[in-house]
Design an enzyme around this catalytic site. Structure first.
Site, PDB file in Angstrom:
ATOM      1  N   HIS A 659       0.843  -1.204   0.000  1.00 35.69           N
ATOM      2  CA  HIS A 659       0.000   0.000   0.000  1.00 35.69           C
ATOM      3  C   HIS A 659       0.875   1.249   0.000  1.00 35.69           C
ATOM      4  O   HIS A 659       0.884   2.026   0.946  1.00 35.69           O
ATOM      5  CB  HIS A 659      -0.943  -0.009   1.209  1.00 35.69           C
ATOM      6  CG  HIS A 659      -1.985  -1.084   1.136  1.00 35.69           C
ATOM      7  ND1 HIS A 659      -1.834  -2.304   1.747  1.00 35.69           N
ATOM      8  CD2 HIS A 659      -3.200  -1.121   0.501  1.00 35.69           C
ATOM      9  CE1 HIS A 659      -2.897  -3.053   1.525  1.00 35.69           C
ATOM     10  NE2 HIS A 659      -3.753  -2.353   0.744  1.00 35.69           N
ATOM     11  N   HIS A 663       0.928   1.612  -5.589  1.00 34.23           N
ATOM     12  CA  HIS A 663      -0.435   1.109  -5.530  1.00 34.23           C
ATOM     13  C   HIS A 663      -1.433   2.243  -5.785  1.00 34.23           C
ATOM     14  O   HIS A 663      -2.395   2.077  -6.559  1.00 34.23           O
ATOM     15  CB  HIS A 663      -0.699   0.470  -4.168  1.00 34.23           C
ATOM     16  CG  HIS A 663      -2.131   0.075  -3.953  1.00 34.23           C
ATOM     17  ND1 HIS A 663      -2.749  -0.927  -4.685  1.00 34.23           N
ATOM     18  CD2 HIS A 663      -3.085   0.547  -3.090  1.00 34.23           C
ATOM     19  CE1 HIS A 663      -3.999  -1.058  -4.293  1.00 34.23           C
ATOM     20  NE2 HIS A 663      -4.221  -0.165  -3.311  1.00 34.23           N
ATOM     21  N   HIS A 697      -6.281   7.307  -2.098  1.00 34.14           N
ATOM     22  CA  HIS A 697      -7.126   6.438  -1.295  1.00 34.14           C
ATOM     23  C   HIS A 697      -6.387   5.680  -0.196  1.00 34.14           C
ATOM     24  O   HIS A 697      -7.001   5.190   0.746  1.00 34.14           O
ATOM     25  CB  HIS A 697      -7.873   5.449  -2.204  1.00 34.14           C
ATOM     26  CG  HIS A 697      -7.080   4.242  -2.544  1.00 34.14           C
ATOM     27  ND1 HIS A 697      -6.089   4.253  -3.507  1.00 34.14           N
ATOM     28  CD2 HIS A 697      -7.126   2.965  -2.058  1.00 34.14           C
ATOM     29  CE1 HIS A 697      -5.564   3.049  -3.603  1.00 34.14           C
ATOM     30  NE2 HIS A 697      -6.172   2.249  -2.742  1.00 34.14           N
ATOM     31  N   ASP A 698      -5.060   5.558  -0.287  1.00 33.75           N
ATOM     32  CA  ASP A 698      -4.289   4.844   0.744  1.00 33.75           C
ATOM     33  C   ASP A 698      -3.178   5.708   1.325  1.00 33.75           C
ATOM     34  O   ASP A 698      -2.144   5.189   1.767  1.00 33.75           O
ATOM     35  CB  ASP A 698      -3.705   3.546   0.169  1.00 33.75           C
ATOM     36  CG  ASP A 698      -4.647   2.367   0.332  1.00 33.75           C
ATOM     37  OD1 ASP A 698      -5.496   2.413   1.244  1.00 33.75           O
ATOM     38  OD2 ASP A 698      -4.574   1.409  -0.472  1.00 33.75           O
ATOM     39  N   ASP A 808      -9.393  -0.822  -6.871  1.00 36.14           N
ATOM     40  CA  ASP A 808      -8.489  -1.198  -5.776  1.00 36.14           C
ATOM     41  C   ASP A 808      -8.025  -2.646  -5.912  1.00 36.14           C
ATOM     42  O   ASP A 808      -6.946  -3.013  -5.431  1.00 36.14           O
ATOM     43  CB  ASP A 808      -9.222  -0.991  -4.448  1.00 36.14           C
ATOM     44  CG  ASP A 808      -8.277  -0.954  -3.270  1.00 36.14           C
ATOM     45  OD1 ASP A 808      -7.067  -0.696  -3.472  1.00 36.14           O
ATOM     46  OD2 ASP A 808      -8.728  -1.160  -2.124  1.00 36.14           O
TER      47      ASP A 808
END
Length: 915
Positions: A659, A663, A697-698, A808
């Site tokens: 992550h 990614h 998002h991460d 994802d």
């Protein structure tokens, strides 16, 4: 022979619903019909005699009594004019009596009044009925005849009145006669006029007197004035020449009160001084003449010269507590007697009720002001986030108004040095204007005033607990109400000498939290009344002290929070400096110019299949910039801000196994592919939110899942109870946008900005697989019902959520080589978490257990079949352009199934070898 029927006491006759009471006793004598001259109407004559004891001075009454024995009257007022007739036999008397009785009953039922009752009291037969006098019955005297008779025979009227009418009734008649003639009537008794005015007056007179008293009382504004008006009314009622009123302000003392007295004098409640002081002690009514000194009160009544008669009356509450003393003085005339005392009692009963309810009303109003004050305190505590010192100044100012104090000071306890120090000193209402709680716009001026008080407090040296009045209160925890500060040995006059202020009265109270004294609040110099603080002030102050403690505690917490917030801002600045894009990197990318499509044909042509193999992080930044420009252009965005934002996002991804920035880049690439393959499906702002949401998002992922963060009690889990890491990723995105020169949405209008942030949060949270299952269930039902529509906002949001979930999981859709290599990286991060769990003594699940890696194929088959394929299968029904992702996932599933089968064969061989 006659039959005599007697009725003792008075006789009551009822006719047509009206009751008549005649005389004190009646004697009915019934004679034979033939021997009785029946008057018109056919009713036998009845003679009456009074059984009341006759007046000894009445000779006429004695003669009547002597001549009335055994005589039958055949005419009214006619006695002994006829010779007696022979007596009938016993049987004849019984028969005729029965006939007469039946005749009388018959006449009574017909509604007439007959017999001796009419004859005896002719006036009673003409009583007013429904506002008019009744006409006399046939055969009876008319009212005019009765009046003529009484006028002609005044001796008879006098005899009757003297024999049968009481003194009270006579007094009442006198008062009515006086009112009718509109002339005062002087009674022959010494002072019965006062008593008669009240006791024997008609109801209208009493009502008038009480109404006048009530009007005097209602007009007063406080209890002292109420007492004054009541005493004034009583003085007039007993014809006193003057009066004095003494009130109890302080326990053990009475103070003379009059509206015109500016500096009233007080005296202790004891004997041996004045009449009022002795009366207050014994709580009894005293009558006194200044001409005759009394050793119990040798000073008598101060200010009274010459001979005077005095009535001293104590006024007590229901609890027998002394409220006041009234002195009534009569310079001329006779002394006060029992009738005067009864008049005073009568007035005090009514006036006491008025004062009682006025006192209750006053207390209610006072309690309302206290409640309003406490409400303002609570509002200030929980609504206005201002500094601790400003809040204290405001609350203390309100407390000054509550008890009407001139100055106020706050001393806090230093538990380390066991000393008191002045936190806020010498607050005055004049210095803080109206004392109302300021709004945020007034904070600057309030802070300036607070600085003045802080400067004053800095000049006051700390002093040990136990020294001075404040020190004593801090040591004992008791409230002190000092009427005269300079007479109290504990008072320290050095502060007055230093400040030039004169302290008179002090109300000092501890402020406690959880049973321990944390400070002392001191109110100085009562401004109204006796310039001393009352017990009512103490009670109000006690309630205030509780809220003051709450305010101090809350203010301390707020100060801690504010300091923590400042520390957080400092930490954020440091973090922003180190995590923000480096200037050399920014300048390098900017100098290259806006990305062109011919320089990035690989990513623009490989829709759904592109994977950045072999690219470094900055190369990925350039590719991400190209995708953004390709989708949205730069007309509404500042390119330099875009560069800063993208590089800072790259920097805020941690160096974890999976992550990481790579990614985030690949998920953004998958969204890019979906948007390019589905032109016109999503609106521009939705596309913007989906792409930036995928890229961020991460952010700041630590390599651990949500369950692990909750299990270890991470601060993030305390902040976000659900979707812990996803909320943190969104918050990190906002932090970057808020940094200087990083807000890529700056050119959007407020409504657009709000929509983009809302959609972006929705997309980032959708990457939590815990939310995937309810989203999938809702969309599945919609698809089954064939009701999905892009015109329905909720359906659009569900589609966006599944697009993010599918992006994802994009590695499961890539070519097999990429899928297999990426899976190893994913499991490497999982195993690192499993290792930490083992160190904590926990047993990790097989997915996170390094010792279980041999079963990776089986686990991948389960993962793809349980999550990945259902996601792509559902979203392609709404968005067919994503079909390539589903097909790629199916191919990888077959490969994993083959690996799983090979692993099963290996396990069988191992089992055979071991057996």
């Amino acid at each position: 022979m006659s039959l005599v029927v007697s009725a003792s006491d008075s006789v009551e006759v009822v006719q047509d619903g009206n009751k008549y009471r005649i005389g004190e006793s009646v004697q009915i004598v019934v004679s034979p019909l033939e021997d009785v001259d029946t008057p018109p109407g056919g009713v036998a004559d009845v003679s009456t005699t009074s059984t009341a004891k006759p007046n000894q001075n009445s000779s006429r009454q004695r003669k009547k009594k002597e001549s009335s024995e055994s005589v039958t009257a055949h005419n009214r007022f006619h006695y002994n004019c006829c010779s007696p007739k022979p007596s009938p036999s016993k049987e004849e008397i019984k028969a005729r009596s029965a006939q007469n009785a039946e005749r009388i009953r018959s006449k009574s039922r017909s509604g007439g009044l007959y017999g001796s009752r009419n004859d005896l009291r002719g006036s009673k037969s003409n009583l007013a009925v429904n506002g008019r006098k009744q006409e006399p019955e046939s055969g009876s005297m008319s009212w005019d005849q009765v009046k003529t008779y009484l006028t002609s025979n005044p001796d008879n009227l006098e005899d009757y009145i003297l024999d049968h009418i009481g003194l009270d009734t006579l007094e009442k008649w006198l008062q009515r006669k006086s009112k009718k003639l509109n002339k005062p009537v002087k009674s022959s008794t010494s002072r019965n006029s006062c008593l008669g005015k009240w006791k024997f007056s008609v109801e209208a007179d009493k009502r008038s007197m009480l109404t006048e008293l009530s009007q005097h009382l209602v007009g007063s504004s406080n209890k002292a004035l109420l007492m004054w008006e009541l005493a004034n009314c009583i003085s007039s009622a007993v014809d006193a020449d003057q009066f004095k009123l003494y009130l109890v302000y302080t326990e053990g003392e009475i103070t003379e009160f009059a509206p015109e007295i500016e500096k009233p004098t007080s005296q202790p409640i004891r004997s041996g001084t004045t009449l009022a002081a002795h009366c207050a002690k014994v709580k009894d009514v005293l009558k006194f003449s200044t001409a005759t000194p009394d050793p119990r009160y040798p000073k008598g009544v101060p200010g009274i010269k010459g001979a005077a008669k005095v009535l001293c009356y104590p006024v007590c509450s229901e609890n027998e507590e002394l409220e006041a003393v009234i002195e009534l003085v009569r310079s001329k005339g006779h002394t006060f007697n029992e009738d005067d005392i009864e008049v005073v009692n009568s007035y005090l009963v009514w006036g006491g009720v008025s004062i009682h309810f006025a006192d209750i009303y006053s207390k209610v109003q006072h309690q309302k002001s206290v409640n309003d004050f406490l409400l303002s305190v609570v509002k200030s505590i929980f609504q206005e986030m201002i500094s601790m010192d400003t809040l204290i100044v405001q609350i203390m100012n309100q407390a000054q108004k509550l008890v009407d104090a001139d100055r106020a000071s706050l001393f806090l306890v230093d538990t380390k040095t066991n000393q008191l120090y002045a936190r806020i000193f010498d607050v005055s209402i004049e210095q803080t204007e109206d004392g109302e709680f300021s709004q945020a716009t007034k904070e600057i001026s309030e802070e300036n005033k607070t600085k003045q008080f802080l400067q004053k407090s800095a000049n006051i040296e700390p002093f040990p607990i136990g020294k001075g009045i404040a020190g004593h209160v801090a040591q004992t925890g008791e409230t002190l109400n000092v009427a005269d500060a300079y007479k109290d040995d504990r008072f320290n006059p050095a502060i007055d000498e230093e400040t030039g202020y004169t302290t008179k009265s002090i109300l000092c109270m501890p402020i406690c939290i959880r049973g321990s004294v944390i400070g002392v609040l001191q109110m100085i110099n009562k401004k109204s009344g006796e310039e001393t603080f009352t017990t009512e002030d103490e009670e109000s102050f006690k309630t205030f002290a509780v809220y003051c403690g709450l305010a101090l505690h809350h203010a301390k917490l707020y100060d801690k929070i504010r300091r923590s917030e400042q520390k957080y801002k400092v930490a954020l600045e440091v973090l922003s400096y180190h995590n923000a894009a480096a200037m050399d990197e920014i300048e390098e990318v900017i100098n290259e110019g806006i990305p062109k499509i011919e320089d990035h044909e690989d990513i623009s042509t490989q829709i759904f299949t592109y994977y950045a193999t072999g690219l470094d992080d900055m190369a990925k930044v350039r590719k991400a910039l190209f995708m953004f420009v390709d989708l949205f252009g730069v007309e509404r965005f500042e390119y330099e801000t875009l560069v800063r934002f993208f590089i800072t996002v790259k920097k805020n991804y941690r160096a974890v196994a999976y992550h990481n920035w790579a990614h985030g880049f690949h998920v953004a690439n998958s969204i890019y592919s979906i948007l390019k393959a589905s032109p016109g499906i999503f609106r521009p702002l939705e596309c913007l939110a989906m792409f930036i949401g995928a890229l961020c998002h991460d952010l700041d992922h630590r390599g651990f899942n949500n369950k692990f963060m909750i299990d270890i009690g991470s601060p993030l889990a305390a902040i976000y109870s659900t979707s812990t890491m996803e909320h943190h990723h969104f918050n990190m995105t906002i932090n970057i946008l808020q940094q200087e020169h990083h807000n890529i949405f700056a050119r959007l209008n407020p409504e657009e900005y709000k929509q983009v942030l809302g959609n972006m949060k929705h997309c980032i949270l959708a990457t939590d697989l815990a939310l995937f299952f309810p989203n999938k269930a809702r969309l599945t039902n919609i698809v089954k019902e064939d009701s999905f529509s892009w015109d329905v906002p909720d359906h659009r949001l569900l589609a966006q959520a599944l697009c993010l979930t599918g992006s994802d999981l994009n590695s499961s859709t890539k070519p097999w080589e990429i899928q297999f290599r990426t899976s190893k990286i994913v499991y490497a991060e999982f195993h690192e978490q499993g290792d930490v769990e083992k160190q904590l003594g926990w047993k990790p699940i097989p997915l996170f257990d390094r010792d279980n890696y041999a079963e990776v194929a089986s686990m991948q088959v389960g993962f793809i079949m349980g999550i990945c394929l259902p996601c792509y299968d559902l979203i392609t029904k709404c968005l067919p352009s994503m079909t390539p992702m589903m097909e790629g996932c199916k191919r990888n599933l077959e490969n994993w199934k083959e690996l799983k089968a090979e692993r099963e064969k290996e396990k069988e061989k191992e089992k055979e070898k071991s057996s």
